[in-house]
Write a protein that holds these residues in place. Structure first.
Motif, mmCIF file in Angstrom:
data_model
loop_
_atom_site.group_PDB
_atom_site.id
_atom_site.type_symbol
_atom_site.label_atom_id
_atom_site.label_comp_id
_atom_site.label_asym_id
_atom_site.label_seq_id
_atom_site.Cartn_x
_atom_site.Cartn_y
_atom_site.Cartn_z
ATOM 1 N N LYS A 1 0.842 -1.183 0.000
ATOM 2 C CA LYS A 1 0.000 0.000 0.000
ATOM 3 C C LYS A 1 0.892 1.254 0.000
ATOM 4 O O LYS A 1 2.006 1.192 0.502
ATOM 5 N N PRO A 2 0.466 2.345 -0.623
ATOM 6 C CA PRO A 2 -0.891 2.695 -1.062
ATOM 7 C C PRO A 2 -1.308 2.164 -2.417
ATOM 8 O O PRO A 2 -2.377 2.542 -2.919
ATOM 9 N N HIS A 3 -0.508 1.312 -3.054
ATOM 10 C CA HIS A 3 -0.953 0.696 -4.302
ATOM 11 C C HIS A 3 -2.176 -0.184 -4.018
ATOM 12 O O HIS A 3 -2.257 -0.831 -2.966
ATOM 13 N N PRO A 4 -3.103 -0.264 -4.943
ATOM 14 C CA PRO A 4 -4.351 -1.010 -4.695
ATOM 15 C C PRO A 4 -4.245 -2.501 -4.984
ATOM 16 O O PRO A 4 -5.234 -3.224 -4.830
ATOM 17 N N ASP A 5 -3.081 -2.971 -5.386
ATOM 18 C CA ASP A 5 -2.935 -4.322 -5.934
ATOM 19 C C ASP A 5 -3.506 -5.414 -5.036
ATOM 20 O O ASP A 5 -4.217 -6.311 -5.501
ATOM 21 N N MET A 6 -3.172 -5.371 -3.745
ATOM 22 C CA MET A 6 -3.594 -6.455 -2.854
ATOM 23 C C MET A 6 -5.111 -6.492 -2.703
ATOM 24 O O MET A 6 -5.726 -7.568 -2.687
ATOM 25 N N PHE A 7 -5.727 -5.324 -2.601
ATOM 26 C CA PHE A 7 -7.178 -5.284 -2.434
ATOM 27 C C PHE A 7 -7.892 -5.730 -3.711
ATOM 28 O O PHE A 7 -8.903 -6.445 -3.657
#
Length: 223
Positions: free
Chosen positions: A146-152
């Protein structure tokens, strides 16, 4: 504007959300920074870095380090954290009740955390929570922190749910920003910061001290 619709899936950050443990991380980080002769700003460190992958936190201090060296440096800190927090592992108030309520509505749940696998095991296995979650997503699987949205986004895809139908539970601005970038609503869990830290996010639908405060809350409904 994100939809005001019943949640079809829930995604939980882990540290500071499933458990109230960030002060133990701060203690370990302070020890690690001091051991390497680096300045440590405890008052702002967690708010700025929580949710980031550890190589992204320590990498700038060791620009010549390869992946193996960064992993070794990270484990120095993580082993201290696990040793000190292990006797204190406890679920945040109201968590199990919320998990039970979601399961009764057949709402799938996931964990999206920057924590390393041994840290995930410490929390989820000690609390016997792993089986509650459809999937667990972390940078160890190749996703950006995070703050990248990849995991979500990966968690939503694995659960077969559209991002806009997910609600994310987060204690840190980096995590709420990741949810915003993913097109997801977020509930700010105030274990680390007060509600003012999340005032600038248009995807925050509630700010609460713990999960018990969400009982009957209009922002958290199941269809």
């Amino acid at each position: 504007m994100l939809p005001d619709t019943p949640a079809k899936a829930l995604i939980f950050d882990m540290d500071g959300t499933i458990v109230d443990n960030m002060r133990f991380h701060d203690d370990a980080w302070e020890r690690w920074y001091g051991g390497h002769g680096l300045p440590f700003e405890r008052a702002t460190f967690s708010a700025q870095t929580a949710g980031m992958a550890i190589p992204d936190i320590i990498g700038p201090h060791f620009p010549g380090a390869d992946v193996a060296e960064l992993d070794r440096l990270a484990e120095e800190k993580e082993s201290v954290y696990r040793e000190t927090y292990r006797p204190h592992v406890a679920a945040l108030t109201g968590l199990v009740g919320l998990l039970d309520r979601a399961r009764s509505h057949d709402v799938p749940m996931a964990v999206g955390t920057a924590a390393a696998p041994p840290n995930i095991a410490l929390i989820l296995d000690t609390l016997a929570l792993r089986e509650r979650f459809t999937t667990i997503v972390s940078p160890s699987q190749g996703y950006r922190g995070k703050p990248h949205p990849d995991m979500f986004l990966a968690a939503a895809e694995r659960m077969g749910v559209a991002p806009g139908d997910c609600i994310v539970f987060e204690d840190a601005p980096n995590g709420v920003e990741a949810a915003r970038r993913a097109g997801m609503r977020a509930v700010a869990i105030l274990t680390m910061l007060d509600a003012g830290a999340f005032a600038g996010f248009d995807n925050v639908v509630a700010s609460v001290k713990d999960f018990a405060a969400l009982d009957g809350h209009p922002a958290l409904r199941f269809g």
